[in-house]
Write a protein that holds these residues in place. Structure first.
Motif, PDB file in Angstrom:
ATOM      1  N   GLN A 110      34.483  83.541  35.126  1.00 15.53           N
ATOM      2  CA  GLN A 110      34.600  84.978  34.840  1.00 15.53           C
ATOM      3  C   GLN A 110      35.084  85.173  33.405  1.00 15.53           C
ATOM      4  OE1 GLN A 110      34.327  88.145  36.714  1.00 15.53           O
ATOM      5  NE2 GLN A 110      34.553  88.802  34.581  1.00 15.53           N
ATOM      6  N   GLU A 111      34.293  85.872  32.593  1.00 16.22           N
ATOM      7  CA  GLU A 111      34.734  86.225  31.240  1.00 16.22           C
ATOM      8  C   GLU A 111      35.701  87.391  31.331  1.00 16.22           C
ATOM      9  OE1 GLU A 111      35.902  86.418  27.882  1.00 16.22           O
ATOM     10  OE2 GLU A 111      34.205  85.000  27.878  1.00 16.22           O
ATOM     11  N   ARG A 146      38.423  80.642  23.540  1.00 16.58           N
ATOM     12  CA  ARG A 146      38.014  80.523  22.138  1.00 16.58           C
ATOM     13  C   ARG A 146      38.507  81.743  21.362  1.00 16.58           C
ATOM     14  NH1 ARG A 146      33.475  79.410  24.977  1.00 16.58           N
ATOM     15  NH2 ARG A 146      32.582  81.457  24.468  1.00 16.58           N
ATOM     16  N   GLY A 147      39.205  81.484  20.272  1.00 17.20           N
ATOM     17  CA  GLY A 147      39.609  82.548  19.360  1.00 17.20           C
ATOM     18  C   GLY A 147      40.447  83.643  19.978  1.00 17.20           C
ATOM     19  N   GLU A 190      44.348  83.130  17.373  1.00 17.89           N
ATOM     20  CA  GLU A 190      43.148  82.277  17.362  1.00 17.89           C
ATOM     21  C   GLU A 190      43.313  81.023  18.240  1.00 17.89           C
ATOM     22  OE1 GLU A 190      40.151  82.758  15.848  1.00 17.89           O
ATOM     23  OE2 GLU A 190      40.834  84.790  15.332  1.00 17.89           O
ATOM     24  N   VAL A 191      43.761  81.220  19.475  1.00 15.64           N
ATOM     25  CA  VAL A 191      44.003  80.097  20.379  1.00 15.64           C
ATOM     26  C   VAL A 191      42.686  79.609  20.978  1.00 15.64           C
ATOM     27  CG1 VAL A 191      45.051  79.441  22.594  1.00 15.64           C
ATOM     28  CG2 VAL A 191      46.344  80.811  20.943  1.00 15.64           C
ATOM     29  N   GLY A 192      42.522  78.302  21.021  1.00 16.80           N
ATOM     30  CA  GLY A 192      41.396  77.682  21.709  1.00 16.80           C
ATOM     31  C   GLY A 192      41.898  76.603  22.652  1.00 16.80           C
ATOM     32  N   LEU A 193      41.382  76.600  23.874  1.00 17.66           N
ATOM     33  CA  LEU A 193      41.867  75.643  24.874  1.00 17.66           C
ATOM     34  C   LEU A 193      40.845  75.525  25.990  1.00 17.66           C
ATOM     35  CD1 LEU A 193      44.297  73.942  26.015  1.00 17.66           C
ATOM     36  CD2 LEU A 193      45.023  76.035  27.188  1.00 17.66           C
ATOM     37  N   ALA A 194      40.694  74.319  26.523  1.00 17.55           N
ATOM     38  CA  ALA A 194      39.859  74.110  27.711  1.00 17.55           C
ATOM     39  C   ALA A 194      40.635  73.239  28.691  1.00 17.55           C
ATOM     40  CB  ALA A 194      38.536  73.447  27.347  1.00 17.55           C
ATOM     41  N   ALA A 232      41.438  90.234  21.996  1.00 17.08           N
ATOM     42  CA  ALA A 232      40.477  89.651  21.058  1.00 17.08           C
ATOM     43  C   ALA A 232      40.186  88.219  21.470  1.00 17.08           C
ATOM     44  CB  ALA A 232      41.019  89.693  19.633  1.00 17.08           C
ATOM     45  N   GLY A 233      38.938  87.801  21.265  1.00 16.15           N
ATOM     46  CA  GLY A 233      38.541  86.439  21.585  1.00 16.15           C
ATOM     47  C   GLY A 233      37.875  86.355  22.945  1.00 16.15           C
ATOM     48  N   SER A 234      37.679  85.126  23.407  1.00 11.19           N
ATOM     49  CA  SER A 234      37.007  84.873  24.679  1.00 11.19           C
ATOM     50  C   SER A 234      37.918  84.050  25.581  1.00 11.19           C
ATOM     51  CB  SER A 234      35.701  84.110  24.433  1.00 11.19           C
ATOM     52  OG  SER A 234      35.137  83.669  25.656  1.00 11.19           O
ATOM     53  N   CYS A 235      37.969  84.422  26.853  1.00 13.78           N
ATOM     54  CA  CYS A 235      38.739  83.673  27.843  1.00 13.78           C
ATOM     55  C   CYS A 235      37.937  83.674  29.138  1.00 13.78           C
ATOM     56  CB  CYS A 235      40.110  84.298  28.058  1.00 13.78           C
ATOM     57  SG  CYS A 235      41.158  83.412  29.234  1.00 13.78           S
TER      58      CYS A 235
END
Length: 234
Positions: free
Chosen positions: A70-71, A8-9, A26-30, A62-65
């Motif tokens: 594991q964050e 996210r982001g 600002e990439v978002g992917l699942a 920056a953002g969340s992965c």
């Protein structure tokens, strides 16, 4: 439990200050369990950078992965090292050691497993080579194998440690049509049999039909998702 990959982001730039060059925005992917997702797009669109961040080969900016629970935002190098051991990596160049046999090259991926001795590692490597159709070439060295066979050894090495995720960067780029097709069909079969998700960067239009989903990137952003046609039965 969440998806194996949840982003996210995510933003990333090379350089700093006035010289910073944004490559991801600002990439978002699942990516879900057993899902095969292809990342496509022109050179410089950020595909490989995104893959290296997911693979914990770079530190986040920056953002969340979140990968396999594991964050990675704020993760220390030791945490990233542990995560990398749970990921299978396949690259354009097979990176096999020429002085080792196929079995020994695959067994190297298991050397960090304290619960397996050398005999156990070699036995498991042999089983993985059988799974990729090279049961009769276990004692061959890379120079004695074709390009497609060498890449199959690389696939076996990536799978040897029972990874929770496979990341592949242009795995068919150096192969002819037949060999490339064999490798991607193998990846599809193994992903579905084992429930292991695969995120694969490619410019190769010949392999788009293996995907559950195609994600196109441009200028560091993900474009609206294109739904892939169902892959034909193996």
């Amino acid at each position: 439990m969440g998806a194996p990959v949840e982003i996210r982001g995510l933003s990333y730039a090379y350089g700093s200050g006035d010289l910073a060059r944004p490559v991801l925005r600002e990439v978002g992917l699942a990516v879900g369990p057993g899902e095969i997702v292809l990342l496509t797009g022109p050179s410089g669109s950020g595909k490989t950078t995104l893959l290296t961040l997911i693979g914990a080969l770079r530190a986040m900016q920056a953002g969340s992965c979140r990968v396999l629970g594991q964050e990675l935002a704020g993760a220390k190098e030791a945490q990233r090292v542990l995560l990398r051991r749970r990921i299978g990596f396949i690259f354009q160049q097979h990176n096999l050691l020429g002085f080792l046999t196929a079995r020994q090259n695959v067994a190297m991926a298991l050397e960090l497993d304290p619960g397996t001795d050398e005999a156990g590692r070699l036995a498991r490597a042999g089983r993985m080579l059988e799974a990729v159709g090279l049961g009769d070439r276990t004692e061959s060295k890379p120079a004695q194998l074709s390009g497609g066979q060498r890449q199959r050894v690389a696939v076996a090495r990536a799978l040897a440690g029972d990874p929770g995720l496979i990341l592949a960067d242009e795995p068919t780029a150096a192969l002819d049509r037949q060999s490339g097709g064999e490798v991607v069909r193998l990846l599809r079969e193994l992903a579905k049999q084992r429930g292991v998700p695969i995120l694969l960067v490619t410019h190769d239009p010949r392999i788009l039909d293996i995907a559950d989903r195609i994600v196109a990137m441009e200028d560091g952003r993900i474009l609206p998702t294109e739904k892939a046609e169902p892959a034909p039965a193996a």
